[in-house]
Design a protein around this motif. Sequence first.
Motif, mmCIF file in Angstrom:
data_model
loop_
_atom_site.group_PDB
_atom_site.id
_atom_site.type_symbol
_atom_site.label_atom_id
_atom_site.label_comp_id
_atom_site.label_asym_id
_atom_site.label_seq_id
_atom_site.Cartn_x
_atom_site.Cartn_y
_atom_site.Cartn_z
ATOM 1 N N THR A 226 54.898 -22.373 -5.429
ATOM 2 C CA THR A 226 53.867 -22.055 -4.444
ATOM 3 C C THR A 226 52.759 -23.103 -4.447
ATOM 4 O O THR A 226 52.170 -23.393 -3.390
ATOM 5 C CB THR A 226 53.265 -20.666 -4.715
ATOM 6 O OG1 THR A 226 52.773 -20.615 -6.062
ATOM 7 C CG2 THR A 226 54.312 -19.576 -4.515
ATOM 8 N N ALA A 227 52.477 -23.687 -5.605
ATOM 9 C CA ALA A 227 51.448 -24.728 -5.658
ATOM 10 C C ALA A 227 51.854 -25.933 -4.820
ATOM 11 O O ALA A 227 51.039 -26.477 -4.050
ATOM 12 C CB ALA A 227 51.197 -25.149 -7.106
ATOM 13 N N GLU A 228 53.115 -26.347 -4.923
ATOM 14 C CA GLU A 228 53.587 -27.474 -4.115
ATOM 15 C C GLU A 228 53.647 -27.090 -2.642
ATOM 16 O O GLU A 228 53.358 -27.908 -1.768
ATOM 17 C CB GLU A 228 54.949 -27.942 -4.608
ATOM 18 C CG GLU A 228 54.896 -28.657 -5.938
ATOM 19 C CD GLU A 228 56.172 -29.408 -6.240
ATOM 20 O OE1 GLU A 228 56.976 -29.650 -5.325
ATOM 21 O OE2 GLU A 228 56.380 -29.765 -7.420
ATOM 22 N N ARG A 229 54.022 -25.851 -2.370
ATOM 23 C CA ARG A 229 54.031 -25.391 -0.971
ATOM 24 C C ARG A 229 52.636 -25.487 -0.370
ATOM 25 O O ARG A 229 52.473 -25.971 0.764
ATOM 26 C CB ARG A 229 54.528 -23.951 -0.897
ATOM 27 C CG ARG A 229 54.590 -23.391 0.530
ATOM 28 C CD ARG A 229 54.918 -21.907 0.526
ATOM 29 N NE ARG A 229 53.875 -21.149 -0.174
ATOM 30 C CZ ARG A 229 54.007 -19.865 -0.519
ATOM 31 N NH1 ARG A 229 55.117 -19.212 -0.251
ATOM 32 N NH2 ARG A 229 53.014 -19.244 -1.128
ATOM 33 N N ASP A 230 51.631 -25.067 -1.116
ATOM 34 C CA ASP A 230 50.270 -25.116 -0.601
ATOM 35 C C ASP A 230 49.802 -26.555 -0.390
ATOM 36 O O ASP A 230 49.140 -26.865 0.606
ATOM 37 C CB ASP A 230 49.321 -24.398 -1.560
ATOM 38 C CG ASP A 230 49.596 -22.897 -1.637
ATOM 39 O OD1 ASP A 230 50.298 -22.377 -0.751
ATOM 40 O OD2 ASP A 230 49.117 -22.258 -2.598
ATOM 41 N N ARG A 231 50.154 -27.460 -1.325
ATOM 42 C CA ARG A 231 49.745 -28.861 -1.186
ATOM 43 C C ARG A 231 50.411 -29.508 0.019
ATOM 44 O O ARG A 231 49.767 -30.237 0.783
ATOM 45 C CB ARG A 231 50.089 -29.638 -2.456
ATOM 46 C CG ARG A 231 49.165 -29.363 -3.621
ATOM 47 C CD ARG A 231 49.299 -30.433 -4.694
ATOM 48 N NE ARG A 231 50.607 -30.397 -5.335
ATOM 49 C CZ ARG A 231 50.895 -29.671 -6.414
ATOM 50 N NH1 ARG A 231 49.961 -28.901 -6.963
ATOM 51 N NH2 ARG A 231 52.090 -29.709 -6.957
ATOM 52 N N THR A 233 51.684 -27.983 2.675
ATOM 53 C CA THR A 233 51.166 -27.365 3.898
ATOM 54 C C THR A 233 49.826 -27.988 4.279
ATOM 55 O O THR A 233 49.583 -28.316 5.451
ATOM 56 C CB THR A 233 51.014 -25.854 3.715
ATOM 57 O OG1 THR A 233 52.298 -25.276 3.417
ATOM 58 C CG2 THR A 233 50.451 -25.201 4.965
ATOM 59 N N ALA A 234 48.958 -28.186 3.293
ATOM 60 C CA ALA A 234 47.646 -28.774 3.558
ATOM 61 C C ALA A 234 47.753 -30.217 4.021
ATOM 62 O O ALA A 234 46.913 -30.698 4.804
ATOM 63 C CB ALA A 234 46.783 -28.693 2.302
ATOM 64 N N LYS A 236 49.946 -31.472 6.017
ATOM 65 C CA LYS A 236 50.307 -31.478 7.434
ATOM 66 C C LYS A 236 51.256 -32.627 7.806
ATOM 67 O O LYS A 236 51.128 -33.237 8.866
ATOM 68 C CB LYS A 236 49.060 -31.535 8.313
ATOM 69 C CG LYS A 236 48.131 -30.334 8.127
ATOM 70 C CD LYS A 236 46.905 -30.424 9.025
ATOM 71 C CE LYS A 236 46.002 -29.208 8.829
ATOM 72 N NZ LYS A 236 44.793 -29.276 9.682
#
Length: 353
Positions: A226-231, A233-234, A236
């Motif tokens: 999830t940490a990599e997913r959030d990075r 996603t941010a 873009k």
Amino acid sequence: MGTASSPVGLHRVLAPHGVLPQAALSLDNAPEIADDEARVRVERLNLDAASYRQLHTAHGGDGEAIRAAVLDIVKNRGKMHNPVTGSGGMLIGTVDEVGPRSPLGLKVGDRVATLVSLTLTPLAVTDELARWDGRSEQVPAEGHAILFARSIAAVLPEDMSSELTLAVLDVCGAPALTTRVVAQHRDRGDDVTVAVIGGAGKSGSLALAAARRAGAARTLGVVPTTAERDRLTAAKVADEVALADARDPVALAHAVTRHLGRPADVTVVCVDVPGCEHGAILATSNGGTVIFFSMATSFPAAALGAEGLAADVTMLIGNGYVPGHADLALTLLRDEPGIRALFTARLAAEAAG
């Protein structure tokens, strides 16, 4: 060394006889250059991700033991060539001598990044890697390296740090090959979808940005946490981001299909762990292309896995060289704030240990 030399470095091979430098067990790393060679004063090595992960795992994260292992490899082999992963990395440094017949276009004083693997580059380390704690892929070092007539090097740009440049150029083959393959699918009239496995990493994020720039209709980055997913996603740089373990073939294929609506036309594998071959193949449409841009890839597993799945896919080895690859990667870094943010965050995390 005198003037007798081979443009591909055969004259530097000590053992076994008759192989090219990459396949050699040991190289002659003497500082004296032939007429068509150049010598670089080393400033920093960049170990490739698969090699560093293997060393980190083998030595339980003990930085001193990792440092000793790298020193042992270089001293015994005359190059940085991890015997387990078969991979090496690249380096930056300053040109301090150029032979009169060198075709590389370098001059003394140029600060350069070598764009050929450390597995085939004669290398000597003279400082025992005393400034490196063994806890990062980037290795401050003193010593020298030799470039052959067929080697490749890029003069470092002035608008970014050496650490950032090295991190980008280490993986510059990935966005260039992705661009070529996406363009080939578009030329066939395809509405191209691209999935990048390991999309939050260095090569993965650049591959995503390159795919979009090359005209991909939809891009998907696949990450394991999830940490990599959030990075990602941010950042873009992907149209969508999926969470999946690339070592689980069914789960990976399901995630790609769920997000893209069908298997990907182009799948790019940029993870530094083994066991991701079958999932990448299963996640790719018939007639599609899988690019394996990871030294952790088992190519027998990929070939036999595709056969066993009756998968009509083209599989490419990302060999790290495509004409114009360095300029493309640096341009993406300059033009994409999200890419720069991912790279700088990674470098900061490594610096913090």
